[in-house]
Design a protein around this motif. Structure first.
Motif, PDB file in Angstrom:
ATOM      1  N   PHE A 145       0.871  -1.181   0.000  1.00 46.98           N
ATOM      2  CA  PHE A 145       0.000   0.000   0.000  1.00 46.98           C
ATOM      3  C   PHE A 145       0.902   1.223   0.000  1.00 46.98           C
ATOM      4  CE2 PHE A 145      -3.005   3.089   1.666  1.00 46.98           C
ATOM      5  CZ  PHE A 145      -4.263   2.635   1.284  1.00 46.98           C
ATOM      6  N   VAL A 146       0.804   2.040  -1.031  1.00 42.68           N
ATOM      7  CA  VAL A 146       1.650   3.235  -1.144  1.00 42.68           C
ATOM      8  C   VAL A 146       0.757   4.468  -1.135  1.00 42.68           C
ATOM      9  CG1 VAL A 146       3.261   4.524  -2.592  1.00 42.68           C
ATOM     10  CG2 VAL A 146       3.470   2.040  -2.397  1.00 42.68           C
ATOM     11  N   ILE A 147       1.105   5.440  -0.303  1.00 38.45           N
ATOM     12  CA  ILE A 147       0.387   6.715  -0.262  1.00 38.45           C
ATOM     13  C   ILE A 147       1.189   7.716  -1.077  1.00 38.45           C
ATOM     14  CG2 ILE A 147      -0.439   8.565   1.236  1.00 38.45           C
ATOM     15  CD1 ILE A 147      -0.632   6.393   3.446  1.00 38.45           C
ATOM     16  N   SER A 148       0.565   8.269  -2.115  1.00 38.29           N
ATOM     17  CA  SER A 148       1.296   9.110  -3.067  1.00 38.29           C
ATOM     18  C   SER A 148       0.364  10.185  -3.634  1.00 38.29           C
ATOM     19  CB  SER A 148       1.839   8.253  -4.205  1.00 38.29           C
ATOM     20  OG  SER A 148       2.411   9.043  -5.227  1.00 38.29           O
ATOM     21  N   SER A 149       0.939  11.317  -3.998  1.00 38.70           N
ATOM     22  CA  SER A 149       0.181  12.358  -4.701  1.00 38.70           C
ATOM     23  C   SER A 149       0.610  12.450  -6.161  1.00 38.70           C
ATOM     24  CB  SER A 149       0.379  13.713  -4.012  1.00 38.70           C
ATOM     25  OG  SER A 149       1.751  14.073  -4.006  1.00 38.70           O
ATOM     26  N   ASP A 150       1.387  11.482  -6.616  1.00 37.20           N
ATOM     27  CA  ASP A 150       1.913  11.520  -7.983  1.00 37.20           C
ATOM     28  C   ASP A 150       1.604  10.218  -8.710  1.00 37.20           C
ATOM     29  OD1 ASP A 150       3.325  14.120  -7.792  1.00 37.20           O
ATOM     30  OD2 ASP A 150       4.456  13.061  -6.248  1.00 37.20           O
ATOM     31  N   PRO A 151       0.379  10.069  -9.217  1.00 36.47           N
ATOM     32  CA  PRO A 151       0.032   8.830  -9.922  1.00 36.47           C
ATOM     33  C   PRO A 151       0.790   8.688 -11.238  1.00 36.47           C
ATOM     34  CG  PRO A 151      -1.693  10.450 -10.212  1.00 36.47           C
ATOM     35  CD  PRO A 151      -0.717  11.045  -9.222  1.00 36.47           C
ATOM     36  N   VAL A 152       1.136   7.466 -11.564  1.00 37.90           N
ATOM     37  CA  VAL A 152       1.784   7.162 -12.841  1.00 37.90           C
ATOM     38  C   VAL A 152       1.078   5.951 -13.448  1.00 37.90           C
ATOM     39  CG1 VAL A 152       4.035   8.104 -12.216  1.00 37.90           C
ATOM     40  CG2 VAL A 152       3.507   5.738 -11.646  1.00 37.90           C
ATOM     41  N   THR A 153       1.238   5.773 -14.719  1.00 34.56           N
ATOM     42  CA  THR A 153       0.632   4.632 -15.402  1.00 34.56           C
ATOM     43  C   THR A 153       1.640   3.498 -15.473  1.00 34.56           C
ATOM     44  OG1 THR A 153      -0.773   6.101 -16.727  1.00 34.56           O
ATOM     45  CG2 THR A 153      -0.478   3.841 -17.514  1.00 34.56           C
ATOM     46  N   GLU A 166      -5.508  21.084  -0.205  1.00 33.23           N
ATOM     47  CA  GLU A 166      -5.005  22.364  -0.695  1.00 33.23           C
ATOM     48  C   GLU A 166      -3.675  22.693  -0.041  1.00 33.23           C
ATOM     49  OE1 GLU A 166      -6.336  27.077  -1.144  1.00 33.23           O
ATOM     50  OE2 GLU A 166      -7.652  25.641  -0.133  1.00 33.23           O
ATOM     51  N   PRO A 167      -2.598  22.799  -0.805  1.00 28.01           N
ATOM     52  CA  PRO A 167      -1.335  23.287  -0.237  1.00 28.01           C
ATOM     53  C   PRO A 167      -1.499  24.764   0.156  1.00 28.01           C
ATOM     54  CG  PRO A 167      -1.002  22.194  -2.370  1.00 28.01           C
ATOM     55  CD  PRO A 167      -2.461  22.436  -2.229  1.00 28.01           C
ATOM     56  N   ARG A 200      12.642  18.078  -5.440  1.00 33.36           N
ATOM     57  CA  ARG A 200      11.666  19.083  -5.861  1.00 33.36           C
ATOM     58  C   ARG A 200      10.484  18.479  -6.607  1.00 33.36           C
ATOM     59  NH1 ARG A 200      14.381  24.794  -7.725  1.00 33.36           N
ATOM     60  NH2 ARG A 200      15.601  25.173  -5.823  1.00 33.36           N
ATOM     61  N   ALA A 201      10.722  17.409  -7.324  1.00 28.40           N
ATOM     62  CA  ALA A 201       9.647  16.781  -8.091  1.00 28.40           C
ATOM     63  C   ALA A 201       8.548  16.228  -7.195  1.00 28.40           C
ATOM     64  CB  ALA A 201      10.215  15.658  -8.954  1.00 28.40           C
ATOM     65  N   LYS A 202       8.808  16.141  -5.874  1.00 34.89           N
ATOM     66  CA  LYS A 202       7.815  15.649  -4.923  1.00 34.89           C
ATOM     67  C   LYS A 202       7.229  16.775  -4.076  1.00 34.89           C
ATOM     68  CE  LYS A 202       8.466  11.211  -5.842  1.00 34.89           C
ATOM     69  NZ  LYS A 202       7.398  10.353  -6.415  1.00 34.89           N
ATOM     70  N   LEU A 203       7.617  18.026  -4.317  1.00 36.37           N
ATOM     71  CA  LEU A 203       7.149  19.153  -3.517  1.00 36.37           C
ATOM     72  C   LEU A 203       6.103  19.939  -4.288  1.00 36.37           C
ATOM     73  CD1 LEU A 203      10.580  20.357  -2.094  1.00 36.37           C
ATOM     74  CD2 LEU A 203       8.748  19.239  -0.796  1.00 36.37           C
ATOM     75  N   ASP A 204       4.895  20.059  -3.722  1.00 41.11           N
ATOM     76  CA  ASP A 204       3.783  20.707  -4.417  1.00 41.11           C
ATOM     77  C   ASP A 204       4.112  22.126  -4.854  1.00 41.11           C
ATOM     78  OD1 ASP A 204       2.289  18.434  -4.000  1.00 41.11           O
ATOM     79  OD2 ASP A 204       1.334  19.190  -2.172  1.00 41.11           O
TER      80      ASP A 204
END
Length: 301
Positions: A145-153, A166-167, A200-204
């Motif tokens: 189970f992974v909690i993520s805000s960056d979905p990928v296919t 909301e950030p 940075r790629a993970k920072l909103d």
């Protein structure tokens, strides 16, 4: 020598029953079939396993060794069989979690408290060291189970939406930007941005605002803990951007000014990533339901 579980069950049953007839009833086979099985086992071992002239039947020294083996192994086999039955019924399983979101701990621990009460037979763990390789760890079956805000296919992986957040911009109440109704990208140009120690790629704030606007802050500073980030903000050491669920308990705190980013605000979505075959498991589905409701409570606080 070739041993099967049925051989060990036979040795144990004859020892407990004291004779072939009662042992055959216990094992639900005929006495003839049991005698044939014992004879074949003794031929493999190369010695007698029972003292047949004694009543009740007693084990020989070789038989006692097999009995000790049966007493060690058969309970473990029974336990595994019960685990498999529990897994088939959806009562048991494993849920190891990886998190691509430092701030998620604010709502994750209350979620896990509720989950453990509902699913005591599920093995739950948080795999901190896999946070930076969470999706690949999911594909390697190291986590579930992974909690993520960056979905990928990705083949074999399902991203299920959990909730929107909301950030929000946070600065000290005495900071000049506290006078703004909202914060724009250009407002960060002279600021030290305090953030979690991730790329940075993970920072909103970078992915949704600064990088597209080609704005570079005066500096950045990684900080591990939310409480330390806010302590530094209150001391005027920098500004930060945090999810709204983190800031519910700080609204009204005179040390901070909390503002939306851009006039319309930013919106981001949190997801749960699981392997395709696990999505329908009852305990996984329940975890997702809990992970949708607890953050909303914090957002509304």
């Amino acid at each position: 020598m070739y041993l099967e579980f049925r051989h060990l069950r036979t040795i144990r049953a004859i020892h407990e029953a004291g004779g072939l007839a009662r042992a055959a009833d216990m094992l639900n086979i005929t006495q003839s079939a049991l005698s044939h099985q014992v004879k074949g086992l003794e031929e493999q071992v190369g010695m007698e396993l029972f003292q047949r002239r004694s009543k009740p039947m007693k084990l020989s020294p070789a038989g006692i060794k097999l009995l000790r083996l049966a007493e060690r192994i058969l309970p473990e086999v029974s336990a595994v069989e019960e685990e498999f039955r529990a897994m088939q019924s959806g009562r048991s399983g494993r849920m190891h979690i990886a998190i691509e979101c430092h701030a998620c701990f604010d709502w994750l621990f209350p979620v896990l408290d509720g989950f453990r009460s509902a699913w005591p037979e599920v093995d739950v763990d948080i795999r901190m060291r896999l946070a930076f390789d969470a999706i690949e760890a999911l594909r390697r079956e190291e986590v579930d189970f992974v909690i993520s805000s960056d979905p990928v296919t990705l083949p074999g992986v399902t991203f299920t939406p959990l909730f929107d957040y909301e950030p929000m911009f946070v600065c000290a109440s005495a900071h000049p930007l506290s006078a703004n109704d909202w914060i724009e990208a250009e407002d960060f140009a002279e600021e030290i941005v305090l953030h979690y120690p991730v790329e940075r790629a993970k920072l909103d704030i970078f992915t949704q605002l600064l990088t597209p606007a080609r704005v570079e802050p005066r500096g950045t500073r990684p900080v591990e803990l939310t409480e330390v980030i806010l302590m530094l903000v209150a001391a005027g050491r920098g500004v930060t951007v945090l999810p709204d669920w983190v800031l519910g308990k700080y609204k009204g705190n005179p040390d901070y000014a909390i503002r939306p980013i851009t006039e319309g605000g930013l919106t981001k979505r949190m997801y749960a990533a699981t392997r395709d075959e696990d999505v329908a498991k009852p305990f996984i589905a329940h975890m997702m339901r809990l992970a949708r409701t607890e953050p909303v409570k914090l957002q509304r606080a």
